[in-house]
Design an enzyme around this catalytic site. Structure first.
Site, short mmCIF file in Angstrom:
data_model
loop_
_atom_site.label_atom_id
_atom_site.label_comp_id
_atom_site.label_asym_id
_atom_site.label_seq_id
_atom_site.Cartn_x
_atom_site.Cartn_y
_atom_site.Cartn_z
N ARG A 1 0.82 -1.22 0.00
CA ARG A 1 0.00 0.00 0.00
C ARG A 1 0.85 1.27 0.00
O ARG A 1 0.50 2.28 0.61
CB ARG A 1 -0.94 0.01 1.21
CG ARG A 1 -2.07 -0.98 1.12
CD ARG A 1 -2.96 -0.90 2.35
NE ARG A 1 -2.21 -1.25 3.55
CZ ARG A 1 -2.58 -0.94 4.78
NH1 ARG A 1 -3.69 -0.26 4.99
NH2 ARG A 1 -1.86 -1.29 5.82
N LYS B 1 -0.99 4.50 -1.02
CA LYS B 1 -1.87 5.02 0.02
C LYS B 1 -1.07 5.90 0.99
O LYS B 1 -1.46 7.02 1.31
CB LYS B 1 -2.50 3.85 0.77
CG LYS B 1 -3.18 4.22 2.05
CD LYS B 1 -3.36 2.99 2.95
CE LYS B 1 -3.88 3.37 4.32
NZ LYS B 1 -5.27 3.80 4.30
N ILE C 1 -22.96 6.15 14.05
CA ILE C 1 -23.09 4.86 13.36
C ILE C 1 -22.27 3.77 14.03
O ILE C 1 -22.44 2.58 13.76
CB ILE C 1 -22.72 5.03 11.87
CG1 ILE C 1 -23.53 6.15 11.24
CG2 ILE C 1 -22.92 3.75 11.08
CD1 ILE C 1 -25.04 6.02 11.38
N SER D 1 -18.42 3.56 14.97
CA SER D 1 -17.00 3.71 15.26
C SER D 1 -16.66 5.16 15.57
O SER D 1 -17.28 6.09 15.05
CB SER D 1 -16.17 3.22 14.09
OG SER D 1 -16.50 3.94 12.93
N GLU E 1 -24.09 -5.09 -2.36
CA GLU E 1 -22.87 -5.35 -3.12
C GLU E 1 -22.96 -6.47 -4.15
O GLU E 1 -22.40 -6.38 -5.23
CB GLU E 1 -21.75 -5.67 -2.15
CG GLU E 1 -20.46 -5.78 -2.88
CD GLU E 1 -19.33 -5.24 -2.07
OE1 GLU E 1 -19.51 -4.23 -1.38
OE2 GLU E 1 -18.27 -5.86 -2.12
N HIS F 1 -27.63 -0.44 9.38
CA HIS F 1 -27.00 0.70 8.73
C HIS F 1 -26.51 0.28 7.36
O HIS F 1 -26.00 -0.81 7.18
CB HIS F 1 -25.81 1.20 9.57
CG HIS F 1 -24.92 2.13 8.82
ND1 HIS F 1 -25.28 3.42 8.52
CD2 HIS F 1 -23.70 1.95 8.26
CE1 HIS F 1 -24.31 3.99 7.81
NE2 HIS F 1 -23.34 3.12 7.65
N CYS G 1 -24.59 1.81 3.57
CA CYS G 1 -23.94 2.98 2.98
C CYS G 1 -23.51 2.81 1.54
O CYS G 1 -23.67 1.75 0.96
CB CYS G 1 -22.79 3.47 3.83
SG CYS G 1 -21.68 2.26 4.42
N HIS H 1 -17.10 11.18 4.84
CA HIS H 1 -15.98 10.75 4.01
C HIS H 1 -15.04 11.90 3.69
O HIS H 1 -14.03 11.72 3.04
CB HIS H 1 -16.49 10.11 2.71
CG HIS H 1 -17.37 8.94 2.99
ND1 HIS H 1 -18.74 9.06 3.14
CD2 HIS H 1 -17.09 7.63 3.21
CE1 HIS H 1 -19.24 7.87 3.42
NE2 HIS H 1 -18.28 7.00 3.46
N1 GLN Z 1 -20.60 0.41 12.55
C1 GLN Z 1 -19.64 0.62 11.52
C2 GLN Z 1 -18.80 1.84 11.84
O1 GLN Z 1 -19.29 2.76 12.37
C3 GLN Z 1 -20.28 0.78 10.18
C4 GLN Z 1 -19.26 0.98 9.11
C5 GLN Z 1 -19.80 1.07 7.71
O2 GLN Z 1 -20.95 1.24 7.47
N2 GLN Z 1 -18.97 0.94 6.74
O3 GLN Z 1 -17.63 1.92 11.52
ZN ZN Z 2 -21.58 3.21 6.59
#
Ligand code: GLN
Ligand code: ZN
Length: 756
Positions: free
Chosen positions: A15, A18, A432, A434, A606, A643, A645, A696
């Site tokens: 990586r 990165k 959410i 983390s 996905e 959740h 995304c 993000h």
């Molecule tokens: N619960 C996870 C976090 O908050 C959800 C991560 C995600 O949706 N990619 O990191």
């Molecule tokens: Zn997410």
């Protein structure tokens, strides 16, 4: 038969890319250092392919962030808000990718979306009324010449005009037809430039052809390519498709004047029958994608060689190709020191796939390939029983019945019960899951993994972080708290490590978006859970607060979709095995006094087939039940969140409601809250937390901004059903910006609450 590679991973074996880009963002590395490393990596990747005698090596498959963004830059699709910043070209590029907040202004990033059915994300090109498509960049030409200077003739890769326009966000009232003349001219110019440079082949990627197309799409496709190909001169054009078959337009594509056509025989279930039905023109080369570019299992020669023979019956101008870019698999098995030799024998990453290509190409030249050593070695893997079978789990899955997939009482009743028992304010605020994965968090985990600290030391550090995190959330004034996920490196790897049936790699990173990479576990055998995984930390976190702290799990579909799946049993069977294991964890959390449990299905979409006709039969009919299996046995008082995304959910909104969660949070801010209308139209039952700001990007949203967003949401969503939260987990962000953002989020919510 010669060989070809659609694209190679860009981030480097370890990586490297990165890290240098991120250092550049922080100001620790300058542009020269960044460009220098990029050049070194490109050279390494080309040379590796050249050493393996790949005949068609790609260039311009490199990117600092994303190839769709590169194409937007190449074609002058640069919204004014970025131009006004008057940054350097490179910094403008990064501003489009991640937003910009600094001395020159404050602008948000382009929207980001899932790249077809992969876990890669591209940036959505944004056209404005005044946007003019024209060739302004030089990247593809520069990189082609760079390879040439190393003595390597490459085939430059360009994203095709139809795919590009269909993925772009066009101004209201405009359709891709409005850009026909300009885009044709731009691609003609690209080809002409390559012709001047002496380029032999150009690969134009049109993955959009593997999706549902309208008559109009096909007509537009024919028109633009007729025009583009009419001036192509001496350059050979390879039209490359991937991620499925091109059943909607096979005859149309083969009738055009392409010199080569790339067809996916791995995901393209109908590719062979299309070929047999319509034949293949003898003036073209067929690039047959038979090496899976998306999975890490070794190719089964006993299946691929007969397939190649069948293809050969239709055309003998054949090149053996990967099924898609190798961007979607890790770099090399050589970096893996912990996998056993027996395990390694089953896998091939990008570098090893080059050897597979060569081996297959050699075997096709043999009279009887089955007599060959390479063939025999390959077959020892597929004829013997692999370790990792668990008959008990298989029987459990086989015994599942209707009631295992239904939660009672039904949603409306549960909603009432939960409003009473949880007693949350209106517009509850939450996150959410983390919180920032700061250096100390990562260091603690690394030390523990290396055996430098004991389990007790490791756990006690995490508990300290949890305590700080709970305190911070209480100070900020959030209503539903989280423990912060400090023990998790990754939402899937963490569960994989705690379940039976997974194997792990050390360096098998795959790019997810920009500088973000993921290291998917490999589902190796039957999956089961031997003991509780998250209960200790969750219970500890809950003991520190009188507010509810959400238990935090990853759902079975996401675990499956973000792992390298097995190829020897069905996705459905794997998903149900994982669902049973996570379901046990849900019940343990509930028994430990956790009243809200979030089961993340970030990657629900996905593996959704690209074609609508395949959605239910091939995917949703097991994916939605797999989620329901996880929570069907909890008490009515226990509130289940989920959740999601990155992707658009509008088209499966009914199915999402059928997951029967009590609350769902999802990414909305980047795609301009379009989803909200759809919720209303569909009379969506589940309570919702559309993300009110984009995590993000590193910018801090103002109170005013969040205020406006919530107000907009309230126009469409019943206030009794609305939650307020960021659009995803906060782990990639810095502590200072997170605190500032959440303070603003709570302030905005309180303002609005007082007006309700
Ligand atoms: N619960 C996870 C976090 O908050 C959800 C991560 C995600 O949706 N990619 O990191
Ligand atoms: Zn997410």
């Amino acid at each position: 038969m010669t060989t070809s590679v659609i694209g190679y991973p860009r981030v480097g074996k370890l990586r490297e890319l990165k890290f240098v880009i991120e250092s550049y963002f922080k100001g620790d590395k300058n542009q020269t250092e960044l460009l220098g490393l990029a050049k070194t990596l490109r050279a390494e990747h080309w040379q590796q392919q050249a050493e393996n005698k790949i005949a068609y090596i790609s260039s311009n498959d490199f990117s600092f962030y994303d190839a769709v963004l590169d194409t937007a830059n190449l074609l002058n699709i640069i919204p004014k808000r970025y131009q006004q910043l008057a940054l350097s070209e490179l910094d403008q590029y990064f501003a489009m990718a991640r937003g910009y907040q600094g001395p020159k202004g404050d602008v948000h990033a382009l929207a980001m979306k899932k790249w077809f059915n992969t876990n890669y994300h591209y940036l959505v090109p944004e056209f404005e009324a005044t946007t003019e498509i024209k060739l302004v960049g030089t990247k593809p030409f520069d990189e082609y010449q760079e390879a040439k200077a190393l003595g390597i003739e490459t085939k430059p890769v360009i994203i095709g005009p139809l795919t590009f326009l269909k993925l772009a966000k066009l101004p209201t009232g405009q359709t891709y037809q409005n850009y026909q003349t300009a885009i044709v001219a731009a691609y003609q110019e690209i080809i002409a430039k390559f012709a001047q440079l002496g380029t032999k082949w150009i690969q134009i990627d049109e993955p959009i052809l593997a999706t549902d197309l309208t008559k109009q799409d096909i007509q537009f496709f024919e028109q633009i390519y007729q025009a583009i190909l009419s001036t192509k001169g001496s350059v050979n054009i390879l039209l490359q498709t991937y991620f499925g078959d091109i059943r909607d337009c096979y005859p149309n594509v083969t009738a055009l004047a392409f010199d080569g056509i790339g067809i996916d025989f791995v995901e393209g279930k109908k590719s062979l029958s299309l070929l047999e039905q319509y034949g293949f023109p003898n003036d073209k080369i067929l690039f047959a994608g038979v090496i899976n570019g998306k999975n890490i299992w070794r190719n089964n020669y006993a299946k691929t060689l007969p397939l190649l023979t069948q293809i050969k019956n239709q055309t003998n101008k054949l090149v053996i190709n990967t099924s898609c870019s190798l961007l979607h698999v890790p770099y090399t098995l050589q970096s893996e020191t912990k996998l056993t030799i027996a395990q390694k024998a089953y896998f091939t990453f990008a570098q090893e796939k080059l050897q597979e290509l060569i081996e297959l190409s050699q075997l096709t030249k043999e009279q009887d390939p089955t007599l060959h050593r390479a063939y025999k070695t390959n077959q020892t893997l597929f004829t013997r029983q692999r370790e990792g079978t668990n008959l008990k789990i298989r029987q459990k899955v086989a015994a599942l019945s209707e009631q295992d997939f239904f939660r009672l009482p039904e949603f409306n009743q549960r909603e009432k019960i939960q409003k009473q028992t949880l007693n949350l304010p209106i517009l509850p605020t939450t996150t959410i899951g983390s919180f920032p994965q700061t250096n100390d968090v990562r260091l603690n985990r690394a030390k523990f993994k290396k055996g430098e600290i004991s389990l007790a030391q490791y756990t006690s550090f995490n508990k300290q972080k949890i305590a700080q995190c709970i305190k911070l959330q209480e100070e900020i004034g959030l209503d539903v708290l989280v423990h912060g996920e400090f023990e998790r490196n990754d939402m899937v790897e963490y569960f994989g490590e705690s379940l039976n049936g997974f194997v792990f790699t050390e360096k098998a990173w795959v790019q997810s978006y920009g500088t973000r990479c993921v290291k998917p576990p490999i589902i190796w055998g039957d999956v089961s859970r031997s003991k509780p995984i998250t209960v200790e930390y969750s219970q500890y976190a809950q003991s520190l607060s009188s507010k509810p702290v959400k238990g935090m799990l990853t759902g079975p579909v996401t675990i499956l979709n973000w792992s390298f799946p097995r190829e020897d049993i069905s996705y459905k069977e794997s998903a149900f095995q994982i669902g049973l294991a996570i379901g046990d964890e849900v019940l343990d959390l509930e028994a430990a006094g956790i009243h809200i449990i979030q089961i993340d299905e970030a990657a629900l979409k996905e593996k959704l087939p690209l074609r609508k006709t395949d959605w239910h039969s091939e995917y949703l009919d097991w994916a939605i039940p797999a989620f329901r299996l996880v929570h069907s046995k909890v008490k009515p008082e226990t509130q289940i969140h989920t959740h999601m995304c990155y992707s658009e959910f509008t088209d499966i909104i009914k199915e999402i409601d059928k997951m029967d969660a009590d609350v769902i949070s999802f990414e909305a801010s980047r795609s301009n809250l379009e989803i909200i209308d759809v919720l209303k139209q569909n009379n969506f039952q589940t309570e919702v937390g559309p993300g009110v700001y984009d995590i993000h990007s590193p910018r801090v949203p103002s109170v005013e901004e969040i205020n406006q967003t919530i107000t907009k949401l309230l126009n469409k969503i019943d206030k009794q059903k609305l939650w307020v939260n960021p659009d995803c987990g906060l782990k990639t962000r810095g502590e200072i910006e997170v605190t500032a953002s959440l303070i603003n989020l709570v302030k905005a919510t309180k303002n609005i609450r007082s007006e309700l």
